[in-house]
Design a protein around this motif. Structure first.
Motif, PDB file in Angstrom:
ATOM      1  N   UNK A   1      34.291  40.395  53.383  1.00 32.28           N
ATOM      2  CA  UNK A   1      35.017  39.735  52.277  1.00 32.28           C
ATOM      3  C   UNK A   1      36.447  40.247  52.233  1.00 32.28           C
ATOM      4  N   UNK A   2      37.385  39.384  51.883  1.00 30.93           N
ATOM      5  CA  UNK A   2      38.781  39.848  51.768  1.00 30.93           C
ATOM      6  C   UNK A   2      38.918  40.784  50.563  1.00 30.93           C
ATOM      7  N   UNK A   3      39.772  41.820  50.732  1.00 30.02           N
ATOM      8  CA  UNK A   3      39.958  42.792  49.654  1.00 30.02           C
ATOM      9  C   UNK A   3      40.783  42.189  48.525  1.00 30.02           C
ATOM     10  N   UNK A   4      40.379  42.481  47.277  1.00 28.40           N
ATOM     11  CA  UNK A   4      41.119  42.008  46.105  1.00 28.40           C
ATOM     12  C   UNK A   4      42.212  43.006  45.754  1.00 28.40           C
TER      13      UNK A   4
END
Length: 144
Positions: free
Chosen positions: A140-143
């Protein structure tokens, strides 16, 4: 007679003198096939192709050529004799069910893997860095 003609005639004569013998014949009902060790005597010929072996075995056992799977042939030192293994399936469906995928690909049923070895290795090493369900779903892409 030209030399090329005599060579061709000799090759035709040798192909007809090929003898095929079966040993250790067994009917395997669980896998819906007949299996045997095959002795091919081919004097004067380097070897007999698996396609020729398939045709001759199909005729011997009154089977379809597609259901005959020869493999593991070794030529004796000095030539003239080869030994291998043959599976003759009852139906093409049972052959596709029980035969290993690589042998099916050799006979033209199915496709060979399309990804290269390097791609598979790179994917494996990328997945090493992930844990748990991330390996299946992807990272998942980092927030921020």
């Amino acid at each position: 007679m030209a030399p090329a003609e005599s060579i061709a005639k000799r090759a035709l004569a040798d192909a007809s003198s090929v003898t095929i013998r079966t040993r250790k014949f067994m009917t395997n009902r669980l896998l819906q096939r007949k299996q045997m060790v095959l002795d091919v005597i081919h004097p004067g010929l380097a070897n007999l192709s698996k396609d020729d072996v398939r045709e001759k075995i199909a005729k011997m056992f009154k089977a379809d050529k597609e259901t005959v799977f020869p493999f593991g042939f070794r030529t004796q030192f000095g030539g003239g004799r080869s030994t291998g293994f043959v599976l003759v399936y009852d139906t093409l469906e049972s052959a596709k069910k029980f035969e290993p995928k690589f042998r099916l690909v050799r006979q033209g049923f199915g496709a060979h893997g399309t990804t290269s070895r390097k791609q598979r290795k790179e994917r494996k090493n990328r997945l090493k860095k992930l844990r748990g369900t991330e390996k299946v779903k992807g990272k998942k892409p980092k927030k921020e």
